[in-house]
Design an enzyme around this catalytic site. Structure first.
Site, PDB file in Angstrom:
ATOM      1  CB  SER A   1      -0.892   0.011   1.249  1.00  0.00           C
ATOM      2  OG  SER A   1      -1.557   1.254   1.381  1.00  0.00           O
TER       3      SER A   1
ATOM      4  CE1 TYR B   1      -4.424  -2.696   4.845  1.00  0.00           C
ATOM      5  CE2 TYR B   1      -3.578  -0.527   4.253  1.00  0.00           C
ATOM      6  CZ  TYR B   1      -4.040  -1.779   3.875  1.00  0.00           C
ATOM      7  OH  TYR B   1      -4.097  -2.111   2.544  1.00  0.00           O
TER       8      TYR B   1
END
Length: 246
Positions: free
Chosen positions: A153, A166
């Site tokens: 990400s 995350y």
């Protein structure tokens, strides 16, 4: 968008395991791999979703996939061993592994992030990913051209406020990818790379950005070129790299 056009038989005869294969990017990747000739092992926690993907692949006339219900949050070490033994018995080796399954956890300042939530995200996004990789490595090394693809990400490449566990988990994902890539560089016919999917029309994206118009983002199917490139022979020798799908 990553530019690549995969030939129809790109993945003929390959056995590829996809985690989080029941929906979103995982389902799109599984169907794309099957459409290009691969036997796909559909791993996920919700059997009904996996069965739907299975039915779509079979209805399209592609190689028959395998449904593997498996909860990455609760799986014990012996269950990973049993999974590897099943794959070895049925196929003898593994040609590809796409780490797609992740959970996002609370988007909150670190000060307000509970230890329980942090550890849950790390369990699914990092610990389970490590366990799956390490357990399946012997089968991947039996392939003539194996590829391990990690899902990263943008918040795993540059830290950003409020992405909490995350974001940290995706930094760990990049670290695991780079470590594995360096270890196999000269000792096995395999490679490891990561993909940042970018803003994509998925339920996880909607959870992270509830006020966003999802129609402004590409569908999972539209970002498949890089997924096909890294899983096929055209990327042989490409190792330890961080890719963007768009």
């Amino acid at each position: 968008m990553f530019e690549y056009s995969a030939r129809p038989d790109l993945l003929n005869g390959r056995v590829i395991l996809v985690t989080g294969a029941g929906r979103g990017i995982g389902a799109a990747a599984a169907k794309a791999y099957a459409a290009h000739g691969a036997t796909v092992l559909l791993l996920g926690k919700t059997e009904a979703n996996l069965t739907q993907v299975y039915d779509e692949i079979e209805a399209a006339g592609h190689p028959q996939p395998v449904v593997i219900p498996f909860n990455l949050e609760t799986a014990l070490p012996h269950q990973y061993d049993e999974l590897a033994a099943m794959i070895e018995t049925e196929f003898g080796h593994l040609d590809g592994l796409l780490h797609n399954a992740s959970i996002i956890g609370p988007r909150t300042p670190l000060e307000q992030l509970s230890g329980e939530n942090f550890m849950r995200v790390m369990q699914v996004n990092v610990n389970a990913m490590f366990m799956l990789t390490s357990t399946l490595l012997p089968l991947l090394k039996l392939s003539k051209d194996a590829s391990v693809v990690f899902t990263s990400s943008s918040v795993g490449r540059k830290g950003r406020a409020y992405w909490g566990a995350y974001g940290v988990s995706k930094f760990a994902t990049e670290g695991l990818m780079q470590t594995l890539a360096d270890e196999v560089e000269t000792v096995a016919p395999m490679r490891a790379n990561s993909i940042n999917p970018g803003a994509t029309r998925t339920s996880m994206r909607a959870q992270a950005y509830p006020g966003e118009n999802p129609l402004n983002n590409p569908t999972p199917e539209e970002i498949m070129p890089v997924y096909l490139y890294l899983m096929g022979p055209d990327s042989t020798g490409v190792n330890g790299q961080a890719f963007n799908a768009q």
